[in-house]
Design an enzyme around this catalytic site. Structure first.
Site, short mmCIF file in Angstrom:
data_model
loop_
_atom_site.label_atom_id
_atom_site.label_comp_id
_atom_site.label_asym_id
_atom_site.label_seq_id
_atom_site.Cartn_x
_atom_site.Cartn_y
_atom_site.Cartn_z
N GLU A 36 0.86 -1.18 0.00
CA GLU A 36 0.00 0.00 0.00
C GLU A 36 0.89 1.23 0.00
O GLU A 36 1.82 1.32 0.82
CB GLU A 36 -0.87 0.06 1.26
N ASP A 47 -6.48 8.99 9.56
CA ASP A 47 -5.12 8.56 9.87
C ASP A 47 -4.67 9.13 11.20
O ASP A 47 -5.06 10.24 11.59
CB ASP A 47 -4.15 9.01 8.77
#
Length: 245
Positions: A36, A47
């Site tokens: 990723e 995040d």
């Protein structure tokens, strides 16, 4: 017994381009199955602070993301999935997908797709697939069962199941009960991430039916503390844990 997936995350070009390529060049040999790559958005709402910090550094230092993505695909054979936010590209999605296609990346994961665009997600999934790009869908424990089941049928490489609200943030949860619940609903490959904070967490996930793990925050922390070699050693250790199952 099928091999368990080790999905490794790294922000594009972090901590610098040379070290990023060093990381990329070695991950296959150390046991990574899928890479990723995070493209920095303006607002990384899901995040945690460790990954947000990398976004700030990269966005200040790197301008042409797609050249680096193309180079990555020349260097490795494993699938490459781009992780970024649909919010960033929703008004120019066609152009973004075309650039990803030209860079030869394999898939894209928008963590906000089934949260902030839930009423239109099938439209966006179709747009992605029509460009020949694989869709990786992100799900979470608070999503309705029917949405998770539908997502498991639409996702391509694997279904990403985030066990905590943001990456790298420790909140007490029962990982085994969360995974037990979703495992009864889906037949797709189930990769667990977004907050696996220990080897014990990983072993719990594997023992109750997860098909793999996604690791990102801890890899970045290793890069910051011990350089790329530290991150590669962590990958080697995690591969060993997964291979026990």
């Amino acid at each position: 017994m099928s091999k368990k997936y080790l999905v490794a995350y790294m922000t594009l070009g972090y901590p610098n381009v040379n070290d990023f390529y060093k990381f990329i060049d070695n991950i296959e040999d150390f046991g990574v199955d899928i890479l990723e790559i995070g493209i920095p958005p303006k607002y990384a709402k899901y995040d945690g602070p460790v990954i947000r910090k990398t976004y700030k550094i990269v966005s200040n230092n790197i301008k042409n993301y797609y050249e680096i993505l193309y180079e990555v695909k020349q260097r490795i054979k494993i699938p490459v999935v781009i992780l970024t936010y649909l919010e960033e590209y929703v008004d120019k999605l066609g152009d973004f997908l075309l650039k990803l296609k030209e860079s030869r990346v394999d898939g894209v994961l928008f963590p906000d797709l089934l949260i902030d665009y839930v009423d239109e997600y099938e439209k966006y999934v179709n747009l992605i697939k029509n460009e020949g790009i694989k869709t990786v869908l992100f799900t979470a424990p608070l999503m309705p069962d029917d949405l998770i089941i539908k997502a498991s049928k639409l996702t391509d490489l694997f279904l990403y199941y985030g066990v905590r609200p943001t990456t790298g943030v420790v909140i007490p949860i029962s990982i085994d009960s969360l995974i037990n619940r979703i495992r009864t609903m889906v037949q797709s490959k189930l990769v667990v991430g977004f907050g696996l904070n220990s080897i014990e967490d990983i072993k719990k996930a594997m023992s109750v039916g997860a098909d793999g793990i996604a690791v990102g925050t801890s890899l970045i922390e290793e890069v910051d503390k011990n350089g790329v070699n530290g991150a590669l050693e962590l990958i080697k250790k995690l591969r060993g844990v997964l291979d026990e199952y």
